[in-house]
Write an enzyme that holds these catalytic residues in place. Structure first.
Site: not given
Length: 235
Positions: A87-88, A109
């Site tokens: 993930d960013g 997330e």
């Protein structure tokens, strides 16, 4: 425009590099946002070439992109472990602590990241900072009924809260979970560990955007290549 194109190119470079971490047979947590989008696109290309994986998306955005690129998906509620999650981040420090939630998906997330045997953050170098929450706010997902309480409580600890408002939609941003997002601004860098504890003790706070001690690795894109930062390198 040149700087914008350069930033987009760095995101693409690190997204492609992240795809190299995904091996045949893996169950993969798939992140949300502009950098993760390049990762999803590359994963889809490799799936079409024969890579056998199952993806677990962190948001409706990630789910739709995976579907469009032909990546087989599992429902997050039916999974309790992942091989890897990628993930960013909106900000990341040199200890691999991060702020996420610019896309209002930080709760899911964090669930996906916690499921993973390895959680990897992918960013371009502009997201690397000495201290978190100086130039980027800390997002907090809040149930609507608790908005007033949360706004008062966070002011008491020195934050300047702003209810995130939607673009091209009247009213506030509504998360995939049906909640609001409150962005917390600070005049000085807070103790993020203490802040996270205090925020999670407030009734009505679903989750914070502080990802502390969670990442095992970070891939950071620079003009001359991708740097790998490991959790073992933490101070």
């Amino acid at each position: 425009m040149k700087a914008q194109d350069e930033g987009k190119n760095l995101k693409k470079i690190v997204g492609l590099a992240a795809a190299d971490l995904v091996k045949d047979g893996m169950t993969v947590g798939i992140g949300t946002g502009s950098t993760a989008a390049f990762f999803i696109e590359e994963l889809g290309r490799r799936v079409r070439q024969g890579l056998s994986i199952r993806g677990v998306p962190t948001s409706y955005q990630a789910k739709l992109m995976c579907y469009q690129h032909g990546i087989p998906l599992l429902d997050p509620s039916l999974v309790d472990r992942l091989d890897i999650a990628i993930d960013g981040a909106d900000e990341i420090d040199y200890s691999l602590n991060a702020i996420k939630g610019g896309g209002a998906a930080n709760t899911m997330e964090k669930v996906i990241a916690t499921m993973a045997d390895e959680f990897v953050i992918i960013v371009d170098h502009s997201k690397l900072v000495e201290k978190l929450a100086v130039s980027f706010p800390v997002p907090v997902e809040v149930i609507p009924a608790a908005l007033g309480l949360v706004m008062r409580k966070v002011r008491e600890i020195g934050a300047r809260p702003e209810l995130r408002m939607a673009v091209r939609k009247a009213g506030p941003v509504v998360t995939d979970n049906g909640n609001f997002v409150v962005d917390l601004y600070f005049d000085e860098a807070p103790d993020v560990y203490r802040l996270n504890r205090v925020l999670k003790s407030i009734p009505g706070v679903v989750e914070t955007g502080l990802f502390l001690g969670m990442a095992h690795k970070a891939l950071v894109a620079w003009e001359d290549g991708v740097e790998v930062m490991l959790a073992s390198q933490k101070d």
